[in-house]
Design an enzyme around this catalytic site. Structure first.
Site, short mmCIF file in Angstrom:
data_model
loop_
_atom_site.label_atom_id
_atom_site.label_comp_id
_atom_site.label_asym_id
_atom_site.label_seq_id
_atom_site.Cartn_x
_atom_site.Cartn_y
_atom_site.Cartn_z
N CYS A 167 -2.15 -2.71 7.67
CA CYS A 167 -2.11 -3.60 6.50
C CYS A 167 -0.86 -4.47 6.43
O CYS A 167 -0.91 -5.60 5.93
CB CYS A 167 -2.29 -2.79 5.22
SG CYS A 167 -3.96 -2.13 5.09
N LYS A 210 -6.52 -4.73 -3.20
CA LYS A 210 -7.06 -5.54 -2.10
C LYS A 210 -8.14 -4.73 -1.37
O LYS A 210 -7.91 -3.61 -0.95
CB LYS A 210 -5.95 -5.98 -1.14
CG LYS A 210 -5.18 -4.86 -0.47
CD LYS A 210 -4.10 -5.46 0.41
CE LYS A 210 -3.43 -4.51 1.33
NZ LYS A 210 -4.25 -3.58 2.11
N ASP A 221 0.78 -1.24 0.00
CA ASP A 221 0.00 0.00 0.00
C ASP A 221 0.82 1.29 0.00
O ASP A 221 0.44 2.27 0.67
CB ASP A 221 -0.96 0.00 1.20
CG ASP A 221 -1.95 -1.15 1.17
OD1 ASP A 221 -1.93 -1.92 0.18
OD2 ASP A 221 -2.74 -1.28 2.12
C1 C5J Z 1 -3.12 0.38 5.58
C2 C5J Z 1 -4.88 1.52 6.77
N1 C5J Z 1 -2.63 0.23 4.36
N2 C5J Z 1 -4.06 1.95 7.73
N3 C5J Z 1 -4.40 0.85 5.69
O1 C5J Z 1 -2.44 0.14 6.55
O2 C5J Z 1 -6.06 1.73 6.85
#
Ligand code: C5J
Length: 229
Positions: free
Chosen positions: A162, A129, A24
């Protein structure tokens, strides 16, 4: 290859059976105006890891290793975004609302793109995702099994959301996982510290941790492979 200084004990892996998984690193989390900021977070904290992530990605590509990029992303009709996720809390903008970088956390929007410095190249896996974990509703496990991957190196954001969820999912599926601790970050430094510690506690109950400085010399010793672009 072996990372002798990995915690809690040395981590051995082969280039051909290992993938570098970058979680991400998308504009939504790292730049102002995206999902991270709508939740009230200071996104500049996350920008600090970009150079270390770039160094590892470059060395991994040079060695010819498989790269997996993920994006937390929903379909434009939000059919894969449960109300429990969209309606929780009190963010400035909710998933699907229009913000400074397009619709928040929606696939294909400007904010949903991986930052230019880490953008996927031809031959690399890039997955959208809908959940926090990279293995939920993505088919990633099947893709990795198909090419004989048994070990995963993790980088990306955020450490305790994530990244941790994905590494736990991978561990339960039988992968040996290592988190590169200077290549992951949280909006909450204490959460990062705790997440890194709990991954490798109890004899690597989720996996190993190491630094990019420990990995890079091992990669530099490998012969360079022809690049796709
Ligand atoms: C991720 C989030 N990528 N913190 N998403 O960690 O909502």
């Amino acid at each position: 290859m072996q990372l002798a200084e990995a915690q809690p004990f040395p981590f051995s892996f082969g280039l051909k059976s290992t993938a570098l998984v970058i979680i991400d690193m998308q504009r939504d989390f790292i730049e102002p105006g995206g999902f991270g900021e709508t939740l009230g977070n200071d996104v500049s904290l996350l920008q600090a890891i970009v150079p270390a992530c770039q160094a590892v990605l470059e060395a991994w590509r040079r060695a010819g290793g498989l790269v997996v990029h993920t994006r937390e992303a929903h379909k434009a009709d939000l059919s894969d975004c449960p109300p429990a996720k969209r309606n929780r809390g009190n963010p400035a903008l909710r998933i699907g609302d229009r913000g400074a970088m397009g619709r928040i956390l929606v696939a294909g929007e400007p904010g949903n793109q991986i930052i230019p410095g880490l953008a996927p190249q031809r031959g690399e896996i890039a997955i959208d995702k809908p959940g926090k974990g990279a293995f939920y509703a993505t088919g990633l496990h099947e893709q990795l099994q198909h090419v004989g991957i048994t070990h995963l190196l993790f980088m990306g954001v955020t450490t305790e959301v994530c990244v941790q969820t994905s590494m736990r999912e991978a561990n339960d599926r039988g992968y040996d996982c290592l988190l590169l601790e200077d290549c992951t970050e949280s909006y909450f430094p204490a959460f990062k510290t705790a997440a890194v510690a709990m991954m490798c506690a109890q004899g690597a109950i989720v996996g190993w941790t190491a630094t990019s400085a420990q990995l890079l010399p091992a990669l530099a010793a490998l012969p360079a492979q022809p690049q796709h672009c």
